[in-house]
Scaffold this active site. Structure first.
Site, PDB file in Angstrom:
ATOM      1  N   HIS A   1      -3.261   2.251   5.363  1.00 23.20           N
ATOM      2  CA  HIS A   1      -4.066   1.035   5.412  1.00 23.20           C
ATOM      3  C   HIS A   1      -3.465   0.080   6.427  1.00 23.20           C
ATOM      4  CE1 HIS A   1      -1.504  -2.020   3.384  1.00 23.20           C
ATOM      5  NE2 HIS A   1      -0.999  -0.993   2.736  1.00 23.20           N
ATOM      6  N   CYS A   2      -4.325  -0.779   6.978  1.00 25.40           N
ATOM      7  CA  CYS A   2      -3.875  -1.850   7.867  1.00 25.40           C
ATOM      8  C   CYS A   2      -4.176  -3.171   7.178  1.00 25.40           C
ATOM      9  CB  CYS A   2      -4.535  -1.739   9.243  1.00 25.40           C
ATOM     10  SG  CYS A   2      -6.332  -1.838   9.217  1.00 25.40           S
ATOM     11  N   MET A   3      -4.467  -4.220   7.946  1.00 26.01           N
ATOM     12  CA  MET A   3      -4.696  -5.531   7.342  1.00 26.01           C
ATOM     13  C   MET A   3      -5.922  -5.557   6.442  1.00 26.01           C
ATOM     14  SD  MET A   3      -2.490  -7.841   7.948  1.00 26.01           S
ATOM     15  CE  MET A   3      -3.523  -9.244   7.552  1.00 26.01           C
TER      16      MET A   3
END
Length: 485
Positions: A31-33
């Site tokens: 996952h990222c932001m």
């Protein structure tokens, strides 16, 4: 707003897993932001319509290697661990049955499907070595963003306390907390770089640590004494890449019996010597040039530069080229304490919000599309623009262009004030929109003028995006088309 309970995040993960084809169809999770990034064995097993209809899903983005579900900041960091835990259980693959598109149909589902078709048409063009390199850069720097945000907010709070002369006994501790990560960011870049390029992370970190070691001040290279931190994250990146190549060479040529001893020694020694006597100096020159160029550009051509940067950022995002800016932002933050580029680029999101608002006003009878815009606007105001881009402006066509116009005027506004001596920067990368306010910084610190200029840029972007879309963003066929049932 009250955060969802942990059970709610587990329920979201449980609902999403069968919609992406079950555990057997998932090959990787990250996952990222804002996005849950999944590697899938068979894209056809994804139930697109049901996935998009889930209340926790803000949008879907697909690139060449991952299927990305937009859940929003905060939520994604809590859903991902629950999703990973579910992968230990076998699940029956789902079946996808996408509906055929009907030209002129303005239902939210078909607009999203049209957006997916546009992205699919770009997919082949984007699978180039350059784009893959940019994606690797993103994989190196994106995991650092939470720490950049946390330390950036603390730095802003500390600056406010210093300016107000409040809690003088606490501010030295806050300074240490906010600055510790940035002092060692080169090490984390080295770790992530080695991991991304297939080497041993700790060896990449060991070589990158040379860049920030105080003892390099005793070393002379190219007739100059080196200084700790010279070359910054760019030097650490280059050093770790070199370490990976040296390590791989050793793995091929060093006898197995001696591998545990010789490979790490040769890797650190060779890559370290090249770093000290070459890469630190070269990367330092490049880093200095980046800072000088950014300052010169905004001081001498701030309004024009802001107009161009704000107007082009959405297309850069669509092409994946915005990833090339991540090392530049990080370098500016490392050098100056803030990046002056991010507040300007954030104006693209303001233009997007204004464009979506105009579509909402003009297409009064298309209740489904208006419902999509209404649900996505709060996320857009906080800088999460994917639901509006892929669900509204990009499929409709013209609103995407007029959103860029709004971003251009907002960027020009911020750039103009930079020419007048009001610097607006961000102490971290990742957030934009209203979420960027706690991270604002400038030559005067978190001053009223800094906040006012950024807020003025957002309002300009909203207004210009709305006006351009209201007047020119919707053709007659779209305005007169009957809403989908």
């Amino acid at each position: 707003m009250t955060a969802p309970a942990p059970d709610a995040h587990h329920e979201t993960a449980t609902a999403l897993l069968p919609l992406v084809g079950g555990a057997a169809n998932v090959t990787s999770v990250a996952h990222c932001m804002t996005r849950l990034r999944l590697g899938l064995r068979d894209r056809a097993l994804v139930q697109d319509e049901a996935l998009r209809a889930h209340p926790a899903v803000l949008g879907v983005v697909e690139d060449d290697t991952t299927y990305q579900i937009v859940l929003g900041p905060g939520t994604v960091a809590r859903v991902t661990p629950a999703f990973e835990a579910l992968l230990t259980s076998a699940g029956e693959p789902g079946t996808g049955d996408p509906s055929d598109l009907s030209p002129g149909d303005l239902s939210p589902h078909d607009l999203s499907a049209r957006g997916e078709a546009i992205k699919a048409a770009r997919k082949e063009r984007n699978a180039t070595p350059g784009k893959l390199l940019l994606r690797r850069l993103a994989n190196i720097f994106v995991p650092l963003i939470p720490a950049l945000i946390g330390c950036g907010v603390i730095a802003g709070l500390n600056g406010l306390l210093v300016n107000l002369h409040w809690l003088p006994a606490l501010t030295p501790a806050l300074t240490a907390i906010a600055s510790g990560f940035m002092a060692l960011i080169a090490v984390f870049v080295g770790l992530n770089t080695a991991k991304e390029f297939g080497g041993t992370p700790i060896l990449g970190g060991a070589v990158a640590a040379i860049v920030v070691y105080a003892g390099v001040a005793k070393v002379e290279a190219f007739g100059q004494q080196l200084s700790p931190g010279q070359g910054g994250v760019l030097g650490a990146l280059a050093a770790a890449v070199l370490a990976v190549h040296v390590e791989k060479w050793c793995r091929r040529h060093v006898p197995e019996a001696l591998d545990v001893l010789l490979t790490p020694t040769v890797t650190v020694l060779v890559a370290g010597l090249v770093t000290v006597y070459g890469l630190m100096y070269a990367a330092g020159e490049v880093s200095g040039a980046i800072g000088t160029a950014a300052d010169w550009l905004l001081v001498h051509a701030g309004a024009v530069a802001g107009f161009v940067l704000g107007g082009l950022f959405l297309p850069l995002v669509m092409l994946g080229l915005h990833q090339a800016l991540i090392p530049i932002h990080t370098t500016l933050i490392e050098q100056q304490g803030h990046t002056v580029l991010l507040p300007i680029l954030a104006m693209a999101g303001a233009g997007q919000v204004g464009a979506a608002a105009a579509v909402y006003v003009r297409l009064r009878h298309h209740t489904g599309l208006r419902r999509t815009i209404k649900s996505a606007l709060p996320a857009g105001l906080l800088g999460v623009g994917e639901p509006l881009i892929y669900g509204v402006s990009l499929p409709l066509g013209r609103p995407f262009v007029t959103a860029c116009v709004g971003g251009a005027f907002g960027g020009g506004f911020v750039g103009l004030f930079h020419m007048l001596g009001v610097t607006v920067g961000s102490t971290a990368i990742g957030p934009s929109g209203w979420a960027l306010f706690p991270l604002l910084d400038g030559e005067q610190g978190l001053a009223v003028t800094t906040v006012a200029v950024y807020a003025g840029g957002l309002l300009t972007g909203y207004a210009a995006g709305f006006a351009a879309t209201y007047l020119f963003g919707l053709d007659e066929a779209t305005l007169t088309a009957a809403p989908a049932p």
